[in-house]
Structure formats: structure tokens, C-alpha cells
Design a protein around this motif. Sequence first.
Motif, mmCIF file in Angstrom:
data_model
loop_
_atom_site.group_PDB
_atom_site.id
_atom_site.type_symbol
_atom_site.label_atom_id
_atom_site.label_comp_id
_atom_site.label_asym_id
_atom_site.label_seq_id
_atom_site.Cartn_x
_atom_site.Cartn_y
_atom_site.Cartn_z
ATOM 1 N N ASN A 36 5.839 9.485 4.358
ATOM 2 C CA ASN A 36 4.439 8.549 4.154
ATOM 3 C C ASN A 36 3.485 9.372 3.575
ATOM 4 O O ASN A 36 2.764 9.054 2.719
ATOM 5 C CB ASN A 36 3.892 7.900 5.772
ATOM 6 C CG ASN A 36 4.978 6.792 5.933
ATOM 7 O OD1 ASN A 36 5.568 6.349 5.365
ATOM 8 N ND2 ASN A 36 4.644 6.360 7.251
ATOM 9 N N THR A 39 4.303 9.949 -0.189
ATOM 10 C CA THR A 39 3.958 8.828 -0.977
ATOM 11 C C THR A 39 2.378 8.357 -0.914
ATOM 12 O O THR A 39 1.915 8.045 -1.979
ATOM 13 C CB THR A 39 4.617 7.625 -0.173
ATOM 14 O OG1 THR A 39 5.859 7.703 -0.424
ATOM 15 C CG2 THR A 39 4.247 6.270 -1.027
ATOM 16 N N ASN A 40 1.721 8.507 0.190
ATOM 17 C CA ASN A 40 0.414 8.126 0.247
ATOM 18 C C ASN A 40 -0.520 9.257 -0.406
ATOM 19 O O ASN A 40 -1.584 8.916 -0.894
ATOM 20 C CB ASN A 40 -0.127 8.090 1.829
ATOM 21 C CG ASN A 40 0.684 7.058 2.431
ATOM 22 O OD1 ASN A 40 1.017 5.937 1.835
ATOM 23 N ND2 ASN A 40 0.552 7.035 3.882
ATOM 24 N N MET A 43 -0.324 8.007 -3.900
ATOM 25 C CA MET A 43 -0.918 6.711 -4.057
ATOM 26 C C MET A 43 -2.628 7.115 -4.290
ATOM 27 O O MET A 43 -3.477 6.408 -5.241
ATOM 28 C CB MET A 43 -0.867 6.047 -2.871
ATOM 29 C CG MET A 43 0.331 4.828 -2.736
ATOM 30 S SD MET A 43 0.172 3.939 -1.246
ATOM 31 C CE MET A 43 1.905 2.947 -1.493
ATOM 32 N N ASN A 66 1.500 3.723 7.596
ATOM 33 C CA ASN A 66 2.619 3.130 6.740
ATOM 34 C C ASN A 66 2.074 2.990 5.459
ATOM 35 O O ASN A 66 0.570 2.681 4.993
ATOM 36 C CB ASN A 66 2.640 1.617 7.373
ATOM 37 C CG ASN A 66 3.553 0.771 6.636
ATOM 38 O OD1 ASN A 66 2.852 0.155 5.815
ATOM 39 N ND2 ASN A 66 4.949 0.446 6.664
ATOM 40 N N SER A 67 2.734 3.126 4.479
ATOM 41 C CA SER A 67 2.227 2.903 3.013
ATOM 42 C C SER A 67 1.524 1.682 2.487
ATOM 43 O O SER A 67 0.575 1.702 1.852
ATOM 44 C CB SER A 67 3.080 3.574 1.874
ATOM 45 O OG SER A 67 3.626 4.818 2.217
ATOM 46 N N TYR A 70 -1.843 1.854 4.296
ATOM 47 C CA TYR A 70 -2.450 2.688 3.782
ATOM 48 C C TYR A 70 -3.258 2.256 2.277
ATOM 49 O O TYR A 70 -4.408 2.512 2.102
ATOM 50 C CB TYR A 70 -1.771 4.091 3.426
ATOM 51 C CG TYR A 70 -2.458 5.301 2.789
ATOM 52 C CD1 TYR A 70 -3.390 6.048 3.624
ATOM 53 C CD2 TYR A 70 -2.677 5.522 1.612
ATOM 54 C CE1 TYR A 70 -4.193 7.314 2.994
ATOM 55 C CE2 TYR A 70 -3.504 6.622 1.092
ATOM 56 C CZ TYR A 70 -4.029 7.224 1.832
ATOM 57 O OH TYR A 70 -4.974 8.257 1.172
ATOM 58 N N TRP A 365 7.630 3.461 -4.804
ATOM 59 C CA TRP A 365 6.440 2.487 -4.831
ATOM 60 C C TRP A 365 5.975 2.155 -6.119
ATOM 61 O O TRP A 365 5.814 3.125 -6.876
ATOM 62 C CB TRP A 365 5.342 2.976 -3.875
ATOM 63 C CG TRP A 365 5.554 2.853 -2.446
ATOM 64 C CD1 TRP A 365 6.363 3.633 -1.562
ATOM 65 C CD2 TRP A 365 5.423 1.653 -1.587
ATOM 66 N NE1 TRP A 365 6.394 3.271 -0.423
ATOM 67 C CE2 TRP A 365 5.915 1.946 -0.139
ATOM 68 C CE3 TRP A 365 4.801 0.345 -1.847
ATOM 69 C CZ2 TRP A 365 5.797 0.999 0.718
ATOM 70 C CZ3 TRP A 365 4.610 -0.496 -0.540
ATOM 71 C CH2 TRP A 365 5.015 0.058 0.553
#
Length: 451
Positions: A36, A39-40, A43, A66-67, A70, A365
Amino acid sequence: MKYSSLIRIFFFLFFSLLLISCEVDDKPEVYEQGSNKYTNDWMYNQMKKYYKWNETMPDKGNLSLNSKEYFSKLLQKDDVYSYAIHPELPETAPKSIRTKYGFDLSFIEFRGKFYGVILYVLYDSPAKNSGLLRGQLITKINGTELNVTNYNNLYKSIIASSNLNLEITSYSAQSGFSESKEISLLQGYTFGQPINYQVIEAKNTKIGYIEISHFDVGQAQLFLQILQELKSKSITELVLDLRYNGGGDVSSATALSIILAPNIQSNNLFIKFEGNANGGNVDQSFLQALQSNESKVSFEALRNAHPSISRVYVLCGNRTASASELIINNLKPYMEVITIGEKTFGKDVAGFPIEDDRISGKRGWILYPSIYKLFNARHEGDYSKGINPVMAANELQQPEVFPLGNTSEILLNQALNAISGNTSKMKTATLRSLPLSTIYTDVDPLLRFNP
């Protein structure tokens, strides 16, 4: 050793350690691939660069969330359009009744009873293949009878479900209600939709009617063929039905606009995209907006299909959004646009997908952030609360709802009356439309723009 020498050595060691510490602190933290945090962090950095409202974004915060959750925390409060999906996680995709089952509905009260009204049914969809038709009335959803306290929750339950049981009836002014029947649906896919069109003759005037459900990539050729045919039939007025068109591709909407607008040149300004300090502003002419995603049909070919019209009547409502609103707003500097119906949805933003492709051979994502606000050639825009119609009308006036394109249908009938100069008032409504607390999710999530 002299005291002064010791002082110099101490300060040398101190500053050396300080420099080493600064170098360590300045080095970005590395997160485990696929986590996470991995990924975050990506993001956040992408949103900080591209998001229209990046200056109001919060700090990075808790990267272990959780993405999906987030991403939602990064958005401006009233931004209901930006979203993020993961191709391998179907639950992250935007959900709607239309995408699941292929129909739209609203709710009414008539003679003390409550009904769901089937407003729109997509061709070759689970709804269409199960026998649903525009104008049918729903009395029960999954065995529960509709009432004033539960219709909102039942609407939400349809969006969340994977199968559906409806009790259906029909109504006509001549014969009243039909006998109820049950219809069962399973969620499924619906593909490209046909564009329905016809010529209506009223008081020696030939009127073209076109109903479009979505603006798909590559529709320019189809628009060209349809308008060439309508032109060959000598139409002098045009009614464009966009009330259930939730948006789509900029170049497709531009292609139609090129055909409709009289006396335009390829270099006339069509659309202004205004982003943040990183994205900047992008001005596009009709030609540039067309070529952003459409290369098979030329500007000249589209212009030559222009029929003998100087104005366009657009049927609209609260599901008219994105590329449909773009046509309404951005044709105004070039021709008279007469909107009939209800206030539009209010989606005046555009963007492009941003994909996390850092792991070779694996899709990550995909972000769909609001990157640009939209304006026309006169810098008119800012319709986030919707575009008010020139002629206000609710298509749900009576419990008998006619098919789209039928001259008795409320909004089309009002357009025909306006064209013919008939100023007679509509009949008084015999029912009450019920509001939905849920934001319609059947509109296109993001107006797609290729920078």
C-alpha cells in the motif's frame, strides 16, 4: 594536543556527521513493491503534479491505508468525478445501474402509490434482453414494495447487486394499468450503442431528430453518415436528444459540433482546458480537438455535412453530463443552442488516465483525476452545478411515458411546438417526481482528453 586543535577536530566531526545525516534524511524512502505504501506514495506524487486542485491537497498522511480509501482522501470535498481503479480488482471500478444492467430509472408518486419509472434501456443489454422497456413502472424491487421511505435505499441496493427481480406494470391513459409481471435480470456487459435518428415533418418543416447515448471514440464517421442523410432530406431544424448521454470522448463530441456549427473555420477556438501550474492551459481549435483522438475523418468532410440549420434544440436533464454539456456550452459562441428539459448534471472537468507501470509485466492502479476545467471560446464555463435549460420541463408529467422519438413524448413535443410556434401550455402534471439522495453514477466518470 592544544585545546584549539581539539575544538577544530570536534567541529569537523560534528559537521561531517551532520552532512551524513542530511544525506540520509534527503534520500527518499523506498517501499516494498506492491505494498500500500508503494502504491499510495506514487498516487500522492502523481496527484500533486496533475490534480487541478493540487494546492489544497492534504499532506501524505497514512500511506498504509487501503489504496482506494487513500485516493479518496486526496480529493477536494466537492470533487465527485476523480476516481482510481485497479484492472485486476473489479470492485474498484465505478458502479452504476446502467453499466450493470443497462437501464436508467427514476421514481414517482401517483395516486398515493410509488413507482420506479424505466427511463432508458440500452440496446442488447441485460435489461433489454429481459424485456424492460422505457415507460414501464416498477412496483417491487427484489420482493419489496416501493414506498416513500425505502425507494432511495432500494435504488442503492440495485447498484450493489449482481442479480435483480422486478415486478413490472405498464400504464396508458386509455386502458390504465396492465397486469403485473415479474422480470429477472443478471448483471452483464453492454457494448456499443446504435444512434437513433429520423425526420419528423411538422407544418411543412422537416425536422431531424437524433438520440445519442454516449460519445465513443471513433464515432465521427457515423455522425458524418447520419448528418449527410438528414441533409439530403432537406431538414431545416434539428433536435439533439442528449438527456441520457453521460459523456465520453472529446474528439467525438467535437466531430458532431463541427457538423452542427454554421460558418466555422478549422482554426476557430472550440475549447479551453485550464489546469494547475504544472498542467497549464491548453487551447484547442475545432481541428485540434478533432485530431486529438480522431484521424480517419477530416474537418472538411464534417463541415460539408452541415445541414441548413442555424440553431439546435438540445433535450437535456440531470443525466446529461461531461461531453454532452461540452457541446451545449461550446457551441454557444457559434450558433443558437436551445436547451429543453431539466438542469444538466454539472461536469465541467476533464483529464487523462495515469497508469502505474513501474513493475514490468504487471498492470497497476490507474488514476482518473480531474486535471482541467473547461471553457468555451468566450471563456464561458464554470457549470459545476449544472446548465439551466432555456425551456424548463420535466419529462415525467404523466404516468404514461412515451418512447424516445415519439412525437407525443414530453420533451420532444415541446421542441416541436417551439419550432412550429405553438405556445400552448403543457398539461398539468398528475404525478410527483421523487428526488434521489444518491448522486447519479450513470454519467461518464471523466471527460477523456488526449493532451
